[in-house]
Design a protein around this motif. Structure first.
Motif, PDB file in Angstrom:
ATOM      1  N   ALA A 191      -6.640  -8.000 -11.056  1.00  0.00           N
ATOM      2  CA  ALA A 191      -7.628  -8.679 -11.895  1.00  0.00           C
ATOM      3  C   ALA A 191      -8.122  -9.957 -11.218  1.00  0.00           C
ATOM      4  O   ALA A 191      -9.313 -10.269 -11.241  1.00  0.00           O
ATOM      5  N   LYS A 192      -7.218 -10.698 -10.616  1.00  0.00           N
ATOM      6  CA  LYS A 192      -7.605 -11.918  -9.896  1.00  0.00           C
ATOM      7  C   LYS A 192      -8.545 -11.574  -8.745  1.00  0.00           C
ATOM      8  O   LYS A 192      -9.523 -12.275  -8.494  1.00  0.00           O
ATOM      9  N   SER A 193      -8.264 -10.486  -8.061  1.00  0.00           N
ATOM     10  CA  SER A 193      -9.098 -10.053  -6.951  1.00  0.00           C
ATOM     11  C   SER A 193     -10.504  -9.705  -7.427  1.00  0.00           C
ATOM     12  O   SER A 193     -11.491 -10.062  -6.775  1.00  0.00           O
ATOM     13  N   ARG A 194     -10.615  -9.018  -8.561  1.00  0.00           N
ATOM     14  CA  ARG A 194     -11.932  -8.676  -9.112  1.00  0.00           C
ATOM     15  C   ARG A 194     -12.718  -9.937  -9.468  1.00  0.00           C
ATOM     16  O   ARG A 194     -13.915 -10.031  -9.186  1.00  0.00           O
ATOM     17  N   VAL A 195     -12.049 -10.913 -10.065  1.00  0.00           N
ATOM     18  CA  VAL A 195     -12.707 -12.163 -10.422  1.00  0.00           C
ATOM     19  C   VAL A 195     -13.217 -12.869  -9.166  1.00  0.00           C
ATOM     20  O   VAL A 195     -14.355 -13.342  -9.118  1.00  0.00           O
ATOM     21  N   MET A 196     -12.388 -12.930  -8.148  1.00  0.00           N
ATOM     22  CA  MET A 196     -12.790 -13.611  -6.915  1.00  0.00           C
ATOM     23  C   MET A 196     -13.942 -12.884  -6.217  1.00  0.00           C
ATOM     24  O   MET A 196     -14.841 -13.512  -5.674  1.00  0.00           O
ATOM     25  N   THR A 197     -13.932 -11.559  -6.251  1.00  0.00           N
ATOM     26  CA  THR A 197     -15.026 -10.784  -5.656  1.00  0.00           C
ATOM     27  C   THR A 197     -16.333 -11.067  -6.388  1.00  0.00           C
ATOM     28  O   THR A 197     -17.365 -11.297  -5.758  1.00  0.00           O
ATOM     29  N   GLN A 198     -16.289 -11.079  -7.716  1.00  0.00           N
ATOM     30  CA  GLN A 198     -17.495 -11.361  -8.492  1.00  0.00           C
ATOM     31  C   GLN A 198     -17.969 -12.792  -8.285  1.00  0.00           C
ATOM     32  O   GLN A 198     -19.174 -13.046  -8.207  1.00  0.00           O
ATOM     33  N   LEU A 199     -17.038 -13.724  -8.162  1.00  0.00           N
ATOM     34  CA  LEU A 199     -17.398 -15.113  -7.870  1.00  0.00           C
ATOM     35  C   LEU A 199     -18.149 -15.184  -6.544  1.00  0.00           C
ATOM     36  O   LEU A 199     -19.204 -15.807  -6.444  1.00  0.00           O
ATOM     37  N   HIS A 200     -17.614 -14.516  -5.540  1.00  0.00           N
ATOM     38  CA  HIS A 200     -18.235 -14.508  -4.214  1.00  0.00           C
ATOM     39  C   HIS A 200     -19.626 -13.875  -4.257  1.00  0.00           C
ATOM     40  O   HIS A 200     -20.572 -14.373  -3.639  1.00  0.00           O
ATOM     41  N   GLU A 201     -19.775 -12.783  -4.981  1.00  0.00           N
ATOM     42  CA  GLU A 201     -21.046 -12.047  -5.019  1.00  0.00           C
ATOM     43  C   GLU A 201     -22.090 -12.688  -5.934  1.00  0.00           C
ATOM     44  O   GLU A 201     -23.280 -12.658  -5.624  1.00  0.00           O
ATOM     45  N   ARG A 202     -21.658 -13.262  -7.053  1.00  0.00           N
ATOM     46  CA  ARG A 202     -22.614 -13.735  -8.063  1.00  0.00           C
ATOM     47  C   ARG A 202     -22.813 -15.245  -8.103  1.00  0.00           C
ATOM     48  O   ARG A 202     -23.905 -15.710  -8.403  1.00  0.00           O
ATOM     49  N   VAL A 203     -21.763 -16.018  -7.856  1.00  0.00           N
ATOM     50  CA  VAL A 203     -21.852 -17.474  -8.037  1.00  0.00           C
ATOM     51  C   VAL A 203     -22.143 -18.196  -6.734  1.00  0.00           C
ATOM     52  O   VAL A 203     -23.012 -19.069  -6.692  1.00  0.00           O
ATOM     53  N   TRP A 204     -21.428 -17.861  -5.650  1.00  0.00           N
ATOM     54  CA  TRP A 204     -21.635 -18.579  -4.387  1.00  0.00           C
ATOM     55  C   TRP A 204     -23.077 -18.546  -3.917  1.00  0.00           C
ATOM     56  O   TRP A 204     -23.577 -19.566  -3.423  1.00  0.00           O
ATOM     57  N   PRO A 205     -23.812 -17.424  -4.044  1.00  0.00           N
ATOM     58  CA  PRO A 205     -25.222 -17.461  -3.625  1.00  0.00           C
ATOM     59  C   PRO A 205     -26.047 -18.496  -4.407  1.00  0.00           C
ATOM     60  O   PRO A 205     -26.934 -19.133  -3.845  1.00  0.00           O
ATOM     61  N   LEU A 206     -25.739 -18.678  -5.685  1.00  0.00           N
ATOM     62  CA  LEU A 206     -26.450 -19.677  -6.485  1.00  0.00           C
ATOM     63  C   LEU A 206     -26.132 -21.088  -6.000  1.00  0.00           C
ATOM     64  O   LEU A 206     -27.013 -21.953  -5.945  1.00  0.00           O
ATOM     65  N   ILE A 207     -24.889 -21.310  -5.619  1.00  0.00           N
ATOM     66  CA  ILE A 207     -24.499 -22.618  -5.077  1.00  0.00           C
ATOM     67  C   ILE A 207     -25.190 -22.846  -3.738  1.00  0.00           C
ATOM     68  O   ILE A 207     -25.737 -23.926  -3.489  1.00  0.00           O
ATOM     69  N   GLU A 208     -25.197 -21.833  -2.882  1.00  0.00           N
ATOM     70  CA  GLU A 208     -25.834 -21.956  -1.568  1.00  0.00           C
ATOM     71  C   GLU A 208     -27.333 -22.239  -1.682  1.00  0.00           C
ATOM     72  O   GLU A 208     -27.883 -22.980  -0.876  1.00  0.00           O
ATOM     73  N   ARG A 209     -27.994 -21.663  -2.683  1.00  0.00           N
ATOM     74  CA  ARG A 209     -29.430 -21.896  -2.875  1.00  0.00           C
ATOM     75  C   ARG A 209     -29.720 -23.197  -3.623  1.00  0.00           C
ATOM     76  O   ARG A 209     -30.865 -23.554  -3.817  1.00  0.00           O
ATOM     77  N   GLY A 210     -28.675 -23.877  -4.069  1.00  0.00           N
ATOM     78  CA  GLY A 210     -28.871 -25.131  -4.791  1.00  0.00           C
ATOM     79  C   GLY A 210     -29.230 -24.957  -6.252  1.00  0.00           C
ATOM     80  O   GLY A 210     -29.622 -25.916  -6.919  1.00  0.00           O
ATOM     81  N   GLU A 211     -29.089 -23.751  -6.780  1.00  0.00           N
ATOM     82  CA  GLU A 211     -29.396 -23.495  -8.190  1.00  0.00           C
ATOM     83  C   GLU A 211     -28.274 -24.001  -9.096  1.00  0.00           C
ATOM     84  O   GLU A 211     -28.503 -24.252 -10.277  1.00  0.00           O
ATOM     85  N   ILE A 212     -27.067 -24.109  -8.548  1.00  0.00           N
ATOM     86  CA  ILE A 212     -25.936 -24.702  -9.257  1.00  0.00           C
ATOM     87  C   ILE A 212     -25.476 -25.878  -8.408  1.00  0.00           C
ATOM     88  O   ILE A 212     -25.163 -25.713  -7.236  1.00  0.00           O
ATOM     89  N   ARG A 213     -25.484 -27.071  -8.996  1.00  0.00           N
ATOM     90  CA  ARG A 213     -25.081 -28.272  -8.270  1.00  0.00           C
ATOM     91  C   ARG A 213     -24.195 -29.128  -9.166  1.00  0.00           C
ATOM     92  O   ARG A 213     -24.378 -29.162 -10.380  1.00  0.00           O
ATOM     93  N   PRO A 214     -23.262 -29.846  -8.557  1.00  0.00           N
ATOM     94  CA  PRO A 214     -22.453 -30.766  -9.355  1.00  0.00           C
ATOM     95  C   PRO A 214     -23.289 -31.975  -9.776  1.00  0.00           C
ATOM     96  O   PRO A 214     -24.233 -32.363  -9.086  1.00  0.00           O
ATOM     97  N   ILE A 215     -22.939 -32.539 -10.895  1.00  0.00           N
ATOM     98  CA  ILE A 215     -23.581 -33.779 -11.334  1.00  0.00           C
ATOM     99  C   ILE A 215     -22.682 -34.914 -10.873  1.00  0.00           C
ATOM    100  O   ILE A 215     -21.535 -35.015 -11.292  1.00  0.00           O
TER     101      ILE A 215
END
Length: 79
Positions: free
Chosen positions: A23-47
């Motif tokens: 289950a942890k592996s599935r979560v990490m795979t989805q994080l890599h596929e769905r969230v990291w690209p948004l961070i790389e494009r600057g769509e998700i940024r820390p305040i």
């Protein structure tokens, strides 16, 4: 929280501690596929509220403890 409530936004948290390794592996795979690209494009940024040198750690702690910040207090270290 007021801004979140006005926009009817939700903050959802979870812990992976009690989950199986699969289950942890599935979560990490989805994080890599769905969230990291948004961070790389600057769509998700820390305040970031404040940036302070590490020598002012006590003042930074007081700032956070005073509940007067909105966002992160970042400590910088120069080597």
């Amino acid at each position: 929280l007021g801004a979140l409530m006005m926009k009817r936004t939700r903050v959802i948290g979870s812990t992976l501690r009690a989950r199986s390794i699969a289950a942890k592996s599935r979560v990490m795979t989805q994080l890599h596929e769905r969230v990291w690209p948004l961070i790389e494009r600057g769509e998700i940024r820390p305040i970031i509220d404040t940036v302070m040198p590490i020598q002012e750690a006590e003042a930074a702690h007081a700032l956070v403890a005073g509940d007067g910040t909105f966002g992160k207090v970042v400590m910088t270290v120069r080597g």
